[in-house]
Design a protein around this motif. Structure first.
Motif, PDB file in Angstrom:
ATOM      1  N   LEU A   1      33.803   3.499 -59.285  1.00  0.00           N
ATOM      2  CA  LEU A   1      34.040   3.164 -60.691  1.00  0.00           C
ATOM      3  C   LEU A   1      33.752   4.418 -61.497  1.00  0.00           C
ATOM      4  O   LEU A   1      32.597   4.863 -61.602  1.00  0.00           O
ATOM      5  CB  LEU A   1      33.129   2.019 -61.126  1.00  0.00           C
ATOM      6  CG  LEU A   1      33.372   1.473 -62.548  1.00  0.00           C
ATOM      7  CD1 LEU A   1      34.715   0.765 -62.628  1.00  0.00           C
ATOM      8  CD2 LEU A   1      32.248   0.519 -62.961  1.00  0.00           C
ATOM      9  N   ASP A   2      34.777   5.014 -62.037  1.00  0.00           N
ATOM     10  CA  ASP A   2      34.604   6.221 -62.832  1.00  0.00           C
ATOM     11  C   ASP A   2      35.641   6.233 -63.938  1.00  0.00           C
ATOM     12  O   ASP A   2      36.311   5.223 -64.199  1.00  0.00           O
ATOM     13  CB  ASP A   2      34.683   7.476 -61.958  1.00  0.00           C
ATOM     14  CG  ASP A   2      36.021   7.609 -61.229  1.00  0.00           C
ATOM     15  OD1 ASP A   2      36.966   6.858 -61.578  1.00  0.00           O
ATOM     16  OD2 ASP A   2      36.134   8.445 -60.317  1.00  0.00           O
ATOM     17  N   ALA A   3      35.785   7.375 -64.605  1.00  0.00           N
ATOM     18  CA  ALA A   3      36.693   7.462 -65.753  1.00  0.00           C
ATOM     19  C   ALA A   3      38.127   7.135 -65.377  1.00  0.00           C
ATOM     20  O   ALA A   3      38.871   6.559 -66.178  1.00  0.00           O
ATOM     21  CB  ALA A   3      36.617   8.860 -66.360  1.00  0.00           C
ATOM     22  N   GLU A   4      38.530   7.474 -64.168  1.00  0.00           N
ATOM     23  CA  GLU A   4      39.905   7.211 -63.762  1.00  0.00           C
ATOM     24  C   GLU A   4      40.162   5.746 -63.474  1.00  0.00           C
ATOM     25  O   GLU A   4      41.293   5.357 -63.178  1.00  0.00           O
ATOM     26  CB  GLU A   4      40.245   8.080 -62.557  1.00  0.00           C
ATOM     27  CG  GLU A   4      40.296   9.559 -62.940  1.00  0.00           C
ATOM     28  CD  GLU A   4      40.734  10.457 -61.799  1.00  0.00           C
ATOM     29  OE1 GLU A   4      41.958  10.655 -61.651  1.00  0.00           O
ATOM     30  OE2 GLU A   4      39.850  10.940 -61.070  1.00  0.00           O
ATOM     31  N   SER A   5      39.093   4.925 -63.563  1.00  0.00           N
ATOM     32  CA  SER A   5      39.304   3.479 -63.544  1.00  0.00           C
ATOM     33  C   SER A   5      39.935   3.009 -64.850  1.00  0.00           C
ATOM     34  O   SER A   5      40.466   1.901 -64.923  1.00  0.00           O
ATOM     35  CB  SER A   5      37.970   2.757 -63.332  1.00  0.00           C
ATOM     36  OG  SER A   5      37.349   3.164 -62.134  1.00  0.00           O
ATOM     37  N   ILE A   6      39.865   3.855 -65.889  1.00  0.00           N
ATOM     38  CA  ILE A   6      40.471   3.533 -67.186  1.00  0.00           C
ATOM     39  C   ILE A   6      41.928   3.966 -67.217  1.00  0.00           C
ATOM     40  O   ILE A   6      42.830   3.177 -67.497  1.00  0.00           O
ATOM     41  CB  ILE A   6      39.691   4.231 -68.324  1.00  0.00           C
ATOM     42  CG1 ILE A   6      38.214   3.862 -68.288  1.00  0.00           C
ATOM     43  CG2 ILE A   6      40.314   3.909 -69.684  1.00  0.00           C
ATOM     44  CD1 ILE A   6      37.343   4.695 -69.205  1.00  0.00           C
ATOM     45  N   ALA A   7      42.155   5.239 -66.937  1.00  0.00           N
ATOM     46  CA  ALA A   7      43.496   5.830 -66.968  1.00  0.00           C
ATOM     47  C   ALA A   7      43.423   7.156 -66.225  1.00  0.00           C
ATOM     48  O   ALA A   7      42.330   7.678 -65.982  1.00  0.00           O
ATOM     49  CB  ALA A   7      43.961   6.037 -68.417  1.00  0.00           C
ATOM     50  N   PRO A   8      44.559   7.722 -65.857  1.00  0.00           N
ATOM     51  CA  PRO A   8      44.542   9.030 -65.197  1.00  0.00           C
ATOM     52  C   PRO A   8      43.823  10.077 -66.046  1.00  0.00           C
ATOM     53  O   PRO A   8      43.921  10.072 -67.276  1.00  0.00           O
ATOM     54  CB  PRO A   8      46.036   9.357 -65.028  1.00  0.00           C
ATOM     55  CG  PRO A   8      46.707   8.023 -65.014  1.00  0.00           C
ATOM     56  CD  PRO A   8      45.912   7.162 -65.943  1.00  0.00           C
ATOM     57  N   MET A   9      43.137  10.997 -65.372  1.00  0.00           N
ATOM     58  CA  MET A   9      42.315  11.972 -66.090  1.00  0.00           C
ATOM     59  C   MET A   9      43.105  12.820 -67.090  1.00  0.00           C
ATOM     60  O   MET A   9      42.606  13.070 -68.194  1.00  0.00           O
ATOM     61  CB  MET A   9      41.593  12.869 -65.083  1.00  0.00           C
ATOM     62  CG  MET A   9      40.616  13.847 -65.718  1.00  0.00           C
ATOM     63  SD  MET A   9      39.383  13.069 -66.814  1.00  0.00           S
ATOM     64  CE  MET A   9      38.430  12.144 -65.618  1.00  0.00           C
ATOM     65  N   PRO A  10      44.327  13.294 -66.794  1.00  0.00           N
ATOM     66  CA  PRO A  10      45.057  14.074 -67.810  1.00  0.00           C
ATOM     67  C   PRO A  10      45.268  13.302 -69.113  1.00  0.00           C
ATOM     68  O   PRO A  10      45.212  13.887 -70.204  1.00  0.00           O
ATOM     69  CB  PRO A  10      46.392  14.397 -67.117  1.00  0.00           C
ATOM     70  CG  PRO A  10      46.081  14.345 -65.666  1.00  0.00           C
ATOM     71  CD  PRO A  10      45.068  13.258 -65.514  1.00  0.00           C
ATOM     72  N   VAL A  11      45.508  12.004 -69.010  1.00  0.00           N
ATOM     73  CA  VAL A  11      45.670  11.185 -70.210  1.00  0.00           C
ATOM     74  C   VAL A  11      44.338  11.022 -70.923  1.00  0.00           C
ATOM     75  O   VAL A  11      44.264  11.105 -72.161  1.00  0.00           O
ATOM     76  CB  VAL A  11      46.254   9.803 -69.855  1.00  0.00           C
ATOM     77  CG1 VAL A  11      46.305   8.897 -71.079  1.00  0.00           C
ATOM     78  CG2 VAL A  11      47.647   9.952 -69.264  1.00  0.00           C
ATOM     79  N   LEU A  12      43.269  10.829 -70.164  1.00  0.00           N
ATOM     80  CA  LEU A  12      41.946  10.660 -70.771  1.00  0.00           C
ATOM     81  C   LEU A  12      41.535  11.895 -71.560  1.00  0.00           C
ATOM     82  O   LEU A  12      40.921  11.786 -72.628  1.00  0.00           O
ATOM     83  CB  LEU A  12      40.897  10.359 -69.702  1.00  0.00           C
ATOM     84  CG  LEU A  12      40.863   8.933 -69.144  1.00  0.00           C
ATOM     85  CD1 LEU A  12      39.790   8.816 -68.083  1.00  0.00           C
ATOM     86  CD2 LEU A  12      40.622   7.926 -70.256  1.00  0.00           C
ATOM     87  N   VAL A  13      41.844  13.072 -71.032  1.00  0.00           N
ATOM     88  CA  VAL A  13      41.495  14.308 -71.741  1.00  0.00           C
ATOM     89  C   VAL A  13      42.151  14.332 -73.115  1.00  0.00           C
ATOM     90  O   VAL A  13      41.517  14.668 -74.131  1.00  0.00           O
ATOM     91  CB  VAL A  13      41.912  15.541 -70.908  1.00  0.00           C
ATOM     92  CG1 VAL A  13      41.776  16.814 -71.733  1.00  0.00           C
ATOM     93  CG2 VAL A  13      41.078  15.641 -69.637  1.00  0.00           C
ATOM     94  N   LEU A  14      43.425  13.953 -73.181  1.00  0.00           N
ATOM     95  CA  LEU A  14      44.134  13.929 -74.458  1.00  0.00           C
ATOM     96  C   LEU A  14      43.573  12.847 -75.383  1.00  0.00           C
ATOM     97  O   LEU A  14      43.455  13.054 -76.599  1.00  0.00           O
ATOM     98  CB  LEU A  14      45.625  13.683 -74.220  1.00  0.00           C
ATOM     99  CG  LEU A  14      46.365  14.784 -73.439  1.00  0.00           C
ATOM    100  CD1 LEU A  14      47.781  14.345 -73.120  1.00  0.00           C
ATOM    101  CD2 LEU A  14      46.365  16.091 -74.210  1.00  0.00           C
TER     102      LEU A  14
END
Length: 603
Positions: free
Chosen positions: A50-63
């Motif tokens: 369970l980490d940030a990529e459980s929300i959305a792909p990391m490139p999208v999260l950065v934006l």
């Protein structure tokens, strides 16, 4: 003793059935106590990541994180940006469940407040199959945040300011998605955490010898400022909801008293200059984003006297004269709050428009290239672009030019400040007019009853009262009830001024400054406009009558934007954000811009 005879098959079967319950479980399980606790707390497989990529792909999260700090942070200035960005870069979402819950809640608030920003990023990189509608991503963020907290969250001994921030953003996202019960639940939780941490009152510095506060741990300026900011953003939310009709008892926030004062306002210093062990000075000539945040607090602080009476025994229990004086004092106070506002946050409400552009943008507009404020320059491009956005997308402009990012944040704060001040002024004026009309009606009823009683008494004594005497008495009493005074004249003039100022604000605020403010700003403006449009004809002055048509048009567009612009699931069908719905949303924004241009051209 030896058993005689053949074995009893039924007895052996019964023993075999009991054995698994009596013997220890030797099946593979968590290898250590930490995994066992994680398994229990999270109610999930301990090997599930369970980490940030459980929300959305990391490139999208950065934006999305960049957009959060650009568009949402000026209005809800927490968490501490340098600290959060460092933790995000170090991927603390993999090691800290508290950080992961905070990240998920921040994304949910961004998407609920400004859904088009998420759609733009998702369309450009992944299409719309990942999250077909904003509400899908909002609910995913909430799920990750609650899963990161775990089932034992409410049993932990101490909460932190980050727990309070997480609850606030989850509540904000629920409110913007029209999920009012969930919103109220999380907002109440936020206030409970802030009170538990003690940020609802000034700090007791305790013994300066040891440098500790009553909160227990060593003093940390970062956490202290975050705690104060969360308290004050809750204050803003509670007071603004009261203006929209929510009862004060929804989330009780009593006014300050000598024994229970409010905490200090946040220090007007940007996050980059706030360190755990000290607060540095704000650079000379640079207005802090906390200045605009504190301005909103000062606007709603003018409600404290009125709220105090409402919570204790109700304003209607006071004599009408006292009610009038109190509302007039509140009105004068909120108008004085705008004195001394920095030019970066000032909108000139008294200038006229020319050439189709809003000259009310004031000195700030004249200090920068005009293309940033007009349709020919940097804009949000519609989500019809499936790939990379054009180079003139405002996001690209602010990446390499921090000063433009700061100007955009000033504009977002400016829109919120003036909408809040207009909503508060309108709230006082409408309350006064309602009380005045009720008082006049009560006086007229009393006059009619007095005349009837006098006529009955005269008739009983064998006399009579002429119709002329009746009409003279009624006219005298009616004139006394309708008698104007300085306060009444001031309130009537103020209402005309509110109409004029509202039209100026509506003509000056662009989409990129209105949209990131989310439902909050649209609600405030719509409330003022609908009050003015739908009011009784006898209350409308010359300005209100002339402005009725443009205000009605603005109101219609704002109502449509409120329905399509948020991340709720009210759109018919399977919940997918279809091209037709997107087109309608963009058409609504285009309609708003058309009304603005037409209004400005017509003066």
């Amino acid at each position: 003793m030896k058993r005689r005879g053949p074995p009893n098959k039924h007895a052996e079967a019964a023993k075999a059935a009991k054995r698994p319950r009596l013997e220890p479980n030797l099946s593979p399980g968590p290898h250590n106590a930490a995994e066992t606790l994680i398994s229990i707390a999270g109610a999930q497989d301990p090997h599930t990541i369970l980490d940030a990529e459980s929300i959305a792909p990391m490139p999208v999260l950065v934006l999305l994180v960049d957009d959060f700090f650009t568009y949402i942070h000026p209005l809800a200035p927490f968490p501490h940006e340098p600290t959060f960005r460092a933790s995000f870069a170090n991927r603390e979402d993999r090691t800290s469940r508290e950080f992961l819950a905070l990240l998920a809640s921040m994304i949910s608030a961004l998407v609920a407040s400004f859904p088009r920003t998420a759609r733009l990023h998702l369309k450009a990189q992944h299409g719309m199959n990942l999250f077909p509608k904003a509400i899908t991503l909002i609910e995913r963020c909430r799920s990750v945040a609650l899963e990161a907290r775990g089932s034992m969250f409410y049993s932990k001994e101490d909460v932190t300011v980050y727990d309070a921030a997480t609850s606030y953003f989850l509540g904000l996202a629920a409110g913007y998605s029209m999920q009012w019960k969930i919103c109220r639940r999380f907002m109440t939780e936020t206030m409970s955490f802030i009170r538990e941490l003690g940020y609802h009152k000034p700090p007791d510095l305790g013994s300066s010898m040891f440098g500790v506060t009553y909160r227990g741990p060593a003093f940390d300026h970062v956490r202290d400022q975050i705690g104060k900011r969360i308290f004050w953003v809750m204050f803003l939310g509670v007071r603004s909801m009261a203006q929209l009709g929510a009862p004060h008892a929804e989330i009780v926030m009593p006014p300050p008293t000598p024994t229970e004062p409010y905490p200090e306002l946040p220090v007007e210093v940007d996050d980059a200059f706030i360190l755990p062990h000290q607060i540095l000075g704000q650079p000379q000539g640079v207005v802090s984003l906390l200045t605009g945040f504190n301005q909103g607090i000062k606007i709603y602080m003018t409600m404290n006297g009125l709220v105090s009476v409402e919570l204790s025994y109700g304003i209607t229990t006071l004599p009408f004269q006292d009610q009038r004086v109190m509302l007039d004092e509140c009105l004068q106070a909120v108008k004085q709050v705008m004195d001394g506002l920095p030019s970066e946050l000032t909108l000139d409400l008294h200038t006229t428009a020319s050439n189709g552009n809003a000259s009310g943008l004031g000195r700030l507009a004249r200090a920068v290239p005009q293309d940033i404020f007009t349709n020919t320059g940097y804009e949000y491009y519609p989500p019809a672009y499936p790939a990379n956005q054009p180079a003139t997308d405002i996001r690209h402009a602010i990446e390499n030019q921090p000063e433009r990012r700061r100007l955009l944040q000033y504009e977002i704060q400016k829109a919120n400040i003036y909408a809040s001040q207009l909503a508060t002024r309108s709230y006082y004026v409408e309350r006064y007019l309602n009380l005045r009309d009720a008082h006049r009606e009560h006086t007229r009823v009393q006059a009619a009853q007095a005349i009837q009683a006098f006529a009955a008494e005269t008739s009983a004594n064998g006399g009579s009262i002429s119709d002329n005497s009746k009409s003279v008495a009624a006219a005298a009493l009616h004139a006394a009830a309708e008698q104007t005074d300085p306060i009444d004249a001031s309130m009537s003039a103020e209402r005309e001024l509110i109409v004029q100022n509202l039209l100026t604000v509506l003509g000056s605020i662009s989409q990129r400054n209105l949209e990131p403010n989310g439902a909050s700003l649209i609600n405030k403006i719509r409330q003022v406009a609908s009050t003015l449009v739908n009011d009784a004809p006898e209350r409308k002055g010359p300005m209100a009558i002339r402005a009725e048509e443009p205000l009605s048009q603005f109101l219609d567009v704002l109502t449509r934007l409120e329905k399509t612009g948020q991340g709720n699931a009210s759109v018919p069908g399977d919940g997918t954000m279809t091209p037709q719905v997107e087109e309608q949303e963009l058409r609504n924004w285009a309609d708003l811009r058309d009304h603005q241009i037409r209004f400005l051209q017509n003066g």
